[in-house]
Design a protein around this motif. Structure first.
Motif, mmCIF file in Angstrom:
data_model
loop_
_atom_site.group_PDB
_atom_site.id
_atom_site.type_symbol
_atom_site.label_atom_id
_atom_site.label_comp_id
_atom_site.label_asym_id
_atom_site.label_seq_id
_atom_site.Cartn_x
_atom_site.Cartn_y
_atom_site.Cartn_z
ATOM 1 N N ASP A 191 0.938 -1.246 0.197
ATOM 2 C CA ASP A 191 0.082 -0.004 0.029
ATOM 3 C C ASP A 191 0.805 1.237 -0.019
ATOM 4 O OD1 ASP A 191 0.520 0.774 2.704
ATOM 5 O OD2 ASP A 191 -0.706 -0.707 3.254
ATOM 6 N N THR A 225 -1.492 3.672 -7.677
ATOM 7 C CA THR A 225 -2.546 3.523 -6.714
ATOM 8 C C THR A 225 -3.162 4.845 -6.239
ATOM 9 O OG1 THR A 225 -0.599 3.616 -4.936
ATOM 10 C CG2 THR A 225 -1.451 1.345 -6.011
ATOM 11 N N GLN A 226 -2.619 5.963 -6.958
ATOM 12 C CA GLN A 226 -3.199 7.418 -6.388
ATOM 13 C C GLN A 226 -4.678 7.432 -6.973
ATOM 14 O OE1 GLN A 226 -1.109 10.967 -8.003
ATOM 15 N NE2 GLN A 226 -1.875 12.053 -6.325
ATOM 16 N N ARG A 227 -5.483 8.129 -6.000
ATOM 17 C CA ARG A 227 -6.966 8.311 -6.725
ATOM 18 C C ARG A 227 -7.035 9.680 -7.341
ATOM 19 N NH1 ARG A 227 -10.798 5.077 -3.786
ATOM 20 N NH2 ARG A 227 -9.813 3.241 -3.062
ATOM 21 N N THR A 228 -8.250 9.650 -8.106
ATOM 22 C CA THR A 228 -8.347 10.729 -9.036
ATOM 23 C C THR A 228 -8.383 11.996 -8.266
ATOM 24 O OG1 THR A 228 -10.565 10.561 -8.984
ATOM 25 C CG2 THR A 228 -9.431 9.496 -10.925
ATOM 26 N N ASP A 229 -8.820 11.968 -6.864
ATOM 27 C CA ASP A 229 -8.626 13.305 -6.078
ATOM 28 C C ASP A 229 -7.353 13.706 -5.606
ATOM 29 O OD1 ASP A 229 -8.338 11.561 -4.117
ATOM 30 O OD2 ASP A 229 -10.089 11.976 -3.020
ATOM 31 N N SER A 231 -5.563 11.771 -3.633
ATOM 32 C CA SER A 231 -5.108 11.244 -2.265
ATOM 33 C C SER A 231 -4.921 9.690 -2.609
ATOM 34 C CB SER A 231 -6.535 11.257 -1.314
ATOM 35 O OG SER A 231 -7.415 10.505 -1.872
ATOM 36 N N TRP A 232 -4.627 8.995 -1.348
ATOM 37 C CA TRP A 232 -4.335 7.543 -1.357
ATOM 38 C C TRP A 232 -5.314 6.944 -0.535
ATOM 39 C CZ3 TRP A 232 -0.553 10.858 -3.055
ATOM 40 C CH2 TRP A 232 0.113 10.355 -4.035
ATOM 41 N N HIS A 233 -5.837 5.888 -0.728
ATOM 42 C CA HIS A 233 -6.892 5.189 0.302
ATOM 43 C C HIS A 233 -6.189 3.990 1.066
ATOM 44 C CE1 HIS A 233 -10.655 2.851 1.159
ATOM 45 N NE2 HIS A 233 -10.362 3.476 2.333
ATOM 46 N N HIS A 251 -12.231 9.576 2.569
ATOM 47 C CA HIS A 251 -12.167 8.203 2.856
ATOM 48 C C HIS A 251 -12.814 7.764 4.206
ATOM 49 C CE1 HIS A 251 -10.025 7.843 -0.826
ATOM 50 N NE2 HIS A 251 -8.870 8.657 -0.328
ATOM 51 N N ALA A 258 -5.270 7.365 5.763
ATOM 52 C CA ALA A 258 -5.296 7.961 4.204
ATOM 53 C C ALA A 258 -4.531 9.267 4.233
ATOM 54 C CB ALA A 258 -6.591 7.983 3.830
ATOM 55 N N SER A 262 -1.012 9.857 2.283
ATOM 56 C CA SER A 262 -0.926 11.010 1.116
ATOM 57 C C SER A 262 -0.037 11.737 1.529
ATOM 58 C CB SER A 262 -2.422 11.593 1.086
ATOM 59 O OG SER A 262 -3.396 10.657 0.689
#
Length: 277
Positions: A191, A225-229, A231-233, A251, A258, A262
């Protein structure tokens, strides 16, 4: 939660990255106010909720913000010197894995704060506790990624011999998975939290170049693995013991780990940019 984004803000300094002009100052003032409100407890060695973990990250946030030393920072150093005086390291009092579950984490934080913020009057006592902690780090056996990351950082902070630091770095590096990431525990999937903490420690304490293949594989994992916003969950492993509240970070119940992930991940990616300039 101030320290983790502050790492990214500090890494961004001097690069062509825009930050709101008052952001760092406001966060530092928030932390400084918290410390000031607990100054006497710190001075007496009593501390506050979260104990060394909380105090250590608060002091790290102030350091990264280039906050000046004052009676409040001296009071927190006094707390580090007075708390757990019969031990050769500092123990965590929480079990909120991964970031508040390892004795290696508060040991590194306390050593760093003593070195950075200790006064002349505290120097002799500070040196003794750092020497003692370095001895513990040299013989202690890490069990997971959090342990390995902060053992490596602690050995570097405590002035251990280069051979010991290199061995600790190699031990951490050898746990990188084939997809470029690190996992918190051996039976977990990689992760962003474990990966980013490993990358930052390996670069800053272990001397791993940001253009090294292992670092590049790690940052590639973070990008994937980074989210579109942005951040990382990370799914939380901590059992809640306080009433839930919204911090504003994404999240839901996983927002605090998270946010930590991030902050570390953004720092690692900013460091990687050094190889492209």
């Amino acid at each position: 939660n101030q320290a983790f984004p502050m790492m990214a803000f500090a890494a961004a300094k001097g690069r062509d990255l825009d930050l709101p002009k008052t952001l760092v100052k406001e966060q530092a003032e928030h932390v400084a106010t918290f410390i000031a409100s607990n100054r006497e407890k710190f001075r007496k060695g009593e501390g506050t909720g979260g104990q060394v973990d909380t105090a250590g990250y608060a002091m790290l946030a102030l350091e990264l913000a280039e906050h000046p030393a004052d009676e409040n920072t001296a009071a927190v150093v006094e707390y580090f010197l007075k708390t757990q005086p019969d031990r050769d390291h500092w123990r965590t009092v929480s079990h909120r894995p991964p970031s508040e579950a390892s004795d290696f984490t508060p040991t590194y934080q306390a050593m760093r704060a003593i070195r950075k913020w200790g006064t002349k009057e505290q120097a002799e006592r500070g040196a003794k506790r750092i020497d003692s902690a370095r001895g513990w780090l040299l013989k202690a056996t890490p069990k997971d990624t959090e342990d390995r990351v902060f053992r490596l950082l602690g050995l570097k902070e405590g002035g251990a011999e280069a051979s010991a630091i290199a061995a600790a770095a190699d031990e951490l590096l050898r746990t990188q998975r084939s997809n470029g990431g690190w996992s918190q525990l051996p039976d977990m999937e990689p992760d962003a939290y474990a990966t980013a903490t490993a990358l930052v420690a390996l670069h800053r304490a272990g001397g791993l170049a940001v253009n090294a293949p292992a670092f590049s594989r790690g940052t590639a994992f973070l990008v994937r693995t980074q989210r579109t916003d942005g951040s990382w969950h990370i799914a939380s492993r901590s059992k809640p013991f306080q009433p839930y509240y919204e911090s504003g970070f994404p999240h839901g119940k996983d927002q605090f780990i998270a946010a930590a992930a991030s902050g570390w991940a953004t720092t690692a990616l900013i460091l990687s940019e050094g190889s492209k300039r």
